[in-house]
Design a protein around this motif. Structure first.
Motif, mmCIF file in Angstrom:
data_model
loop_
_atom_site.group_PDB
_atom_site.id
_atom_site.type_symbol
_atom_site.label_atom_id
_atom_site.label_comp_id
_atom_site.label_asym_id
_atom_site.label_seq_id
_atom_site.Cartn_x
_atom_site.Cartn_y
_atom_site.Cartn_z
ATOM 1 N N ASN A 27 23.763 0.774 -23.582
ATOM 2 C CA ASN A 27 24.245 -0.698 -23.942
ATOM 3 C C ASN A 27 25.775 -0.717 -23.903
ATOM 4 N N ALA A 28 26.501 0.293 -23.067
ATOM 5 C CA ALA A 28 27.772 0.111 -22.477
ATOM 6 C C ALA A 28 27.839 -1.188 -21.857
ATOM 7 N N LYS A 29 29.059 -1.855 -21.894
ATOM 8 C CA LYS A 29 29.349 -3.212 -21.329
ATOM 9 C C LYS A 29 29.800 -2.932 -20.046
ATOM 10 N N SER A 30 29.381 -4.052 -19.116
ATOM 11 C CA SER A 30 29.614 -4.057 -17.837
ATOM 12 C C SER A 30 29.106 -2.980 -16.905
ATOM 13 N N PRO A 31 27.855 -2.771 -16.793
ATOM 14 C CA PRO A 31 27.249 -1.963 -15.792
ATOM 15 C C PRO A 31 27.562 -2.228 -14.521
ATOM 16 N N ASN A 32 27.888 -1.296 -13.572
ATOM 17 C CA ASN A 32 28.252 -1.744 -12.258
ATOM 18 C C ASN A 32 27.328 -0.681 -11.390
ATOM 19 N N TRP A 33 26.484 -0.176 -11.930
ATOM 20 C CA TRP A 33 25.258 0.667 -11.181
ATOM 21 C C TRP A 33 24.024 0.351 -11.225
ATOM 22 N N ALA A 34 23.114 0.708 -10.548
ATOM 23 C CA ALA A 34 21.686 0.271 -10.674
ATOM 24 C C ALA A 34 20.749 1.572 -10.337
ATOM 25 N N SER A 35 19.568 1.506 -11.175
ATOM 26 C CA SER A 35 18.716 2.392 -10.974
ATOM 27 C C SER A 35 17.649 1.659 -9.955
ATOM 28 N N VAL A 36 17.577 2.082 -8.745
ATOM 29 C CA VAL A 36 17.029 1.227 -7.994
ATOM 30 C C VAL A 36 15.345 1.321 -7.985
ATOM 31 N N PRO A 37 14.754 2.260 -8.252
ATOM 32 C CA PRO A 37 13.223 2.095 -8.590
ATOM 33 C C PRO A 37 12.777 1.392 -9.735
ATOM 34 N N TYR A 38 13.663 1.181 -10.708
ATOM 35 C CA TYR A 38 13.313 0.441 -11.923
ATOM 36 C C TYR A 38 13.954 -1.011 -12.208
#
Length: 154
Positions: A27-38
């Protein structure tokens, strides 16, 4: 260049949803990464945790720095934090936080979710390919006609 524009458009649309404005795992704000398979958005700290799980479980990409394939973007388009959260909750995973990340992403539910997204992305690609083929067929010139009006094939 076109794929970067598509990437940026997908992530702009995703970030328009309030649940995508927070890391899926902590729940940290402003995520700039992605878990691609999910197909979920995560923060930099959780991206490091995902990296430690191994690429056979998950892998991460920066949403604005890394290059993305069409297949990866289709998975992101199919998912997002709200959908993934609902799926995991339905399968008994309600905890948020780094302590349970390893168990969550190696669970049967995670395997099912990855598989579901892969199938949906493949179906999306098939629809796109069929539309392109129909478009190409419609643009192809008609065969010449013989003097009797029947189609002529040389």
């Amino acid at each position: 260049m076109a794929i970067e524009l598509e990437r940026d458009a997908i992530f702009k649309k995703m970030r328009g949803k309030s649940e995508n404005k927070m890391c899926f795992d902590c729940n940290a704000k402003s995520p700039n990464w992605a878990s691609v398979p999910y197909g979920v958005l995560i923060c930099m700290d959780c991206a490091a945790t995902h990296r430690s799980l191994g690429v056979h479980i998950t892998f991460v990409r920066s949403t604005n720095l890394d290059s993305w394939s069409q297949d990866q973007l289709r998975i992101m388009h199919c998912s997002g934090n709200p959908r993934a959260r609902a799926f995991f909750k339905q399968h008994g995973w309600t905890d948020v936080g780094a302590a349970k990340v390893d168990a969550k992403y190696t669970s049967r539910a995670a395997e099912m979710y990855r598989s579901t997204l892969q199938k949906e992305a493949a179906a999306m690609k098939a629809e796109y390919d069929a539309a392109k083929a129909a478009e190409a067929a419609a643009a192809a010139p008609a065969p010449p006609l013989s003097p009797t009006g029947a189609a002529f094939s040389p």
